[in-house]
Design a protein around this motif. Structure first.
Motif, PDB file in Angstrom:
ATOM      1  N   TRP A 145       0.884  -1.166   0.077  1.00  4.79           N
ATOM      2  CA  TRP A 145      -0.145  -0.014  -0.018  1.00  4.79           C
ATOM      3  C   TRP A 145       0.964   1.259  -0.037  1.00  4.79           C
ATOM      4  O   TRP A 145       1.764   1.293   0.422  1.00  4.79           O
ATOM      5  CB  TRP A 145      -0.901   0.016   1.285  1.00  4.79           C
ATOM      6  CG  TRP A 145      -1.837  -1.030   1.428  1.00  4.79           C
ATOM      7  CD1 TRP A 145      -1.713  -2.207   1.940  1.00  4.79           C
ATOM      8  CD2 TRP A 145      -3.261  -0.917   0.902  1.00  4.79           C
ATOM      9  NE1 TRP A 145      -2.925  -2.871   1.774  1.00  4.79           N
ATOM     10  CE2 TRP A 145      -4.050  -2.124   1.262  1.00  4.79           C
ATOM     11  CE3 TRP A 145      -3.931   0.108   0.167  1.00  4.79           C
ATOM     12  CZ2 TRP A 145      -5.286  -2.422   0.608  1.00  4.79           C
ATOM     13  CZ3 TRP A 145      -5.281  -0.075  -0.084  1.00  4.79           C
ATOM     14  CH2 TRP A 145      -5.961  -1.352   0.220  1.00  4.79           C
ATOM     15  N   LYS A 147       0.310   5.887   0.354  1.00  5.86           N
ATOM     16  CA  LYS A 147      -0.673   7.127   0.765  1.00  5.86           C
ATOM     17  C   LYS A 147       0.392   8.370   0.260  1.00  5.86           C
ATOM     18  O   LYS A 147       1.305   8.414   0.677  1.00  5.86           O
ATOM     19  CB  LYS A 147      -0.771   7.077   2.379  1.00  5.86           C
ATOM     20  CG  LYS A 147      -1.481   8.203   2.588  1.00  5.86           C
ATOM     21  CD  LYS A 147      -1.572   8.400   4.118  1.00  5.86           C
ATOM     22  CE  LYS A 147      -2.453   9.848   4.484  1.00  5.86           C
ATOM     23  NZ  LYS A 147      -2.631  10.067   6.036  1.00  5.86           N
ATOM     24  N   ASP A 183      -6.371  13.036  -0.180  1.00  7.88           N
ATOM     25  CA  ASP A 183      -5.611  11.839  -0.110  1.00  7.88           C
ATOM     26  C   ASP A 183      -5.542  10.793  -1.115  1.00  7.88           C
ATOM     27  O   ASP A 183      -6.712  10.262  -1.715  1.00  7.88           O
ATOM     28  CB  ASP A 183      -5.556  11.159   1.505  1.00  7.88           C
ATOM     29  CG  ASP A 183      -4.688  12.031   2.512  1.00  7.88           C
ATOM     30  OD1 ASP A 183      -4.245  12.998   2.198  1.00  7.88           O
ATOM     31  OD2 ASP A 183      -5.376  11.542   3.583  1.00  7.88           O
ATOM     32  N   TYR A 185      -4.531   6.965  -2.212  1.00  3.03           N
ATOM     33  CA  TYR A 185      -4.068   5.489  -1.899  1.00  3.03           C
ATOM     34  C   TYR A 185      -3.853   4.691  -3.167  1.00  3.03           C
ATOM     35  O   TYR A 185      -4.714   4.906  -4.063  1.00  3.03           O
ATOM     36  CB  TYR A 185      -5.029   5.073  -1.082  1.00  3.03           C
ATOM     37  CG  TYR A 185      -4.992   5.681   0.352  1.00  3.03           C
ATOM     38  CD1 TYR A 185      -4.197   5.215   1.403  1.00  3.03           C
ATOM     39  CD2 TYR A 185      -6.017   6.640   0.511  1.00  3.03           C
ATOM     40  CE1 TYR A 185      -4.346   5.904   2.601  1.00  3.03           C
ATOM     41  CE2 TYR A 185      -6.076   7.383   1.796  1.00  3.03           C
ATOM     42  CZ  TYR A 185      -5.156   6.909   3.155  1.00  3.03           C
ATOM     43  OH  TYR A 185      -5.268   7.616   4.255  1.00  3.03           O
TER      44      TYR A 185
END
Length: 242
Positions: A145, A147, A183, A185
């Motif tokens: 992942w 961000k 944001d 992701y």
């Protein structure tokens, strides 16, 4: 019913699948055990939901059932039996390699990859991002992942690979996060059958409530009431003149 799956010499999986009938309801009870040189899996499920799996890294059994379900506990010693099964599996793997050394390796890349939030997005309210991968062989996949282009490891988790009826697998990774506007992701999946990683992007968007229908409804109601009032006024005046 016992079924041996050996699509590659690097992985041996033994599946045990039982269909239980209660009245007119069918339930599928599945047990899976597998191993490779570096990984191992021992898992039980009911109707596609994981009930128990062995965490060989932390050396314990895990019951990943949500709190709102009727909890099922497995007898003491289930994890120790899973460890023994791994030793047997690796011994069988060694023998299988000797007999299958000329069989070519088969790899199937993931056929599905989606990212979505568990709950409706509210800014500042804790939520979970879910990255669901399906249709790959062999297991597992590697999921990472980011961000805002920065790698994230805290708050991440991944379940054990789950077998599908066509012989492929599905696997789900989760990321706990707090949505903030703007944001971005990403969920990236790596697998031996992929020439390059697969990536899906998810950004924080909050749907603003639509005021259009309410406004038009209010305007229509107001115009209608004015029309009724005007009609009543002229009706009364007409009666007075007559």
């Amino acid at each position: 019913m016992m079924m041996m799956m050996m699509k590659v010499s690097e992985l041996v999986l033994v599946l045990s699948c039982v269909l239980c009938v209660s009245a007119d309801v069918f339930h599928e009870d599945l047990a899976i055990g597998g191993c490779s040189d570096t990984d191992g899996e021992d898992m039980y499920s009911l109707d596609g939901e994981e009930k128990w799996y062995a965490d060989f890294i932390n050396k314990r059994g895990v019951e990943p059932q949500p709190s709102f379900m009727d909890h099922t506990s497995y007898r003491e010693g289930t994890y120790e039996q899973a460890v023994t099964n791994q030793q047997i599996c690796r011994s069988n793997l060694k023998n299988s390699r000797l007999g299958m050394k000329d069989i070519p390796v088969e790899n199937d890349p993931p056929s599905g990859l989606i990212v979505y939030s568990r709950d409706e997005v509210e800014l500042g309210v804790k939520n979970t991002l879910i990255c669901h991968v399906s249709g790959f062989y062999p297991a597992p996949v590697n999921v990472s992942w980011t961000k805002n282009e920065q790698k994230v490891t805290e708050g991440t988790s991944i379940n054990v690979p789950f077998p599908l009826k066509d012989g492929s697998f599905r696997q789900t990774s989760r990321l706990e996060f707090i949505p903030q506007l703007g944001d971005v992701y990403t969920c990236t999946v790596r697998h031996p059958a992929l020439n390059q990683p697969l990536t899906r992007i998810w950004d924080v968007e909050v749907q603003q409530p639509s005021i259009g229908p309410a406004v038009f409804c209010g305007v229509g109601l107001t115009v209608g009431l004015l029309g009724v009032a005007a009609g009543t006024f002229f009706l009364i005046k007409g009666n007075e003149c007559s």
